[in-house]
Design a protein around this motif. Sequence first.
Motif, short mmCIF file in Angstrom:
data_model
loop_
_atom_site.label_atom_id
_atom_site.label_comp_id
_atom_site.label_asym_id
_atom_site.label_seq_id
_atom_site.Cartn_x
_atom_site.Cartn_y
_atom_site.Cartn_z
N VAL A 224 54.61 -26.78 -39.92
CA VAL A 224 53.59 -25.96 -39.26
C VAL A 224 53.96 -25.78 -37.81
N ALA A 238 53.38 -21.37 -41.14
CA ALA A 238 53.55 -22.57 -41.98
C ALA A 238 54.55 -22.26 -43.09
N SER A 279 52.24 -17.57 -43.71
CA SER A 279 52.69 -18.74 -44.46
C SER A 279 53.69 -18.32 -45.53
N THR A 281 55.37 -19.84 -49.00
CA THR A 281 55.13 -20.91 -49.95
C THR A 281 56.20 -21.00 -51.02
N GLN A 294 46.26 -14.72 -41.78
CA GLN A 294 47.26 -15.67 -42.24
C GLN A 294 47.90 -15.17 -43.53
#
Length: 495
Positions: A224, A238, A279, A281, A294
């Motif tokens: 992060v 992140a 982010s 993932t 986000q």
Amino acid sequence: MSAAAGLFLATPAAATDKGPGAPGIGDSYFPEHGNGGYDARHYSLTLDYQPGTDLLRGKTTIVATATQHLTRFNLDFLLKVDSVKVNGRAATFARSGLHELEITPPRALVRGTPFIVEVTYADTPSKVPVPDETGGFTPWIATADGALALGQPQVAWWWFPSNDHPLDKATYDITITVPKGTQAISNGVKVGERTRGDRTTSTWRMDKPMATYLATLFVGQLDVRQGRSSGGLPVTTAYSKNLGRYEAAAKESVERTPEIVDWLADRFGRYPFHSMGGSVTSALPGFALETQTQPVYDPRFFSGGPDTYVVVHENAHQWFGDSVAVKDWKHIWLNEGFATYAEWIWSEKLGEGTAAEVADFFYDQYPAGDPFWQVKPGDPGAADLFHNATYYRGGMTLQALRTEVGDAAFWSIIRTWARAKAHGNAETAEFVALAERISGKQLDALFDTWLFTPGKPATSPTGATPTAAAKSAAVAPASIAKIEKVHELLKHRKP
């Protein structure tokens, strides 16, 4: 929520104005999504999550206003419920339909008055049966080190009870407790974090109205990064720590978010939120999504190296889709056509082909007999919500408008739309009316041709009939490859 949106919410119940709230908000494509009889104003989520077992314990508190005299109302939710309170008193509850939680308050709720609902629950979201209407798609993905909540048009059912439709936007406080050493990312600004023993609790606040599908939760072993934009806004990025070969390109791309947001603001007007980020993932959802402030990205967007086109697309949605949300899912081109056009003007900035050249390229790419031209972006149907036509033909519509009204009027229309509808809801007819007012032109025929008439328009978005070979030469192959890759992954979402 805007006053106009609040009035729209009351409409389905206006005929009776007394009794149970409707089990749907009245969407053209998803009639059981959302609910009637009330307007959610604020969600406060208090969650405790255990990676590995995928056990989610939660209490969701909803502050709402009754838009009719309510003897019963519904929330959209799938997890096991332990208790429900309305205004601090125990309420009865039952299941109905595919995802309805019916709540009967101890006393009827009077139209125009605020009320508070508290729902306490615990379940393993990844094991909850998937309703048929989602096409077998589960927007809650449990991973070895955490979980990801990400989906469109539905996702909230798997982690918090809600009035699940973009028409009923609200503000949020999301507090999540996870094991020490695990990180949890959500929307907005992180306003607090503490560690007690072996558990860490963080709180995220979204102080602008947000549609339920734009709320996200990303839990895992994450890298992060916290920073500030050039304008001083908090920036949170992140990354899963196991991105492998995608890591360097993903970080190089997403770390450019503040630069891209500033560039978009020069074209669309002031950025509508108080934070930004992104982010990436390793859960591999198969798409990216414009979760408010986000955005979340599948790392495979960056398989060929750094790629900013998808970052541009998802951040353009912060204006068009997030701040200006649809009233009904049939208007989705107002989200996707605008974000796609942002990619095309980004191509122009990079010197890889002007927006007009890119629009004409895609016009040429699909021959007249291609099924692509049978999907109407202004009303694509539930099954084709994420069809390429929603994106590309939606983008072509904007280029056709720009060609017709000229650059000055076009950019005035875009900026005025973003400002006038900020943090509210909108529909196509309103955009057409605004475009006509600003340009001083009658535009019904243009929008009918590009949005609502099956078949390939006789002329391109620039009013010409260029050959595919000419446009292939005008637009950099790298630009087209990146744009096509963005849309190949984006259409993996299930309506």
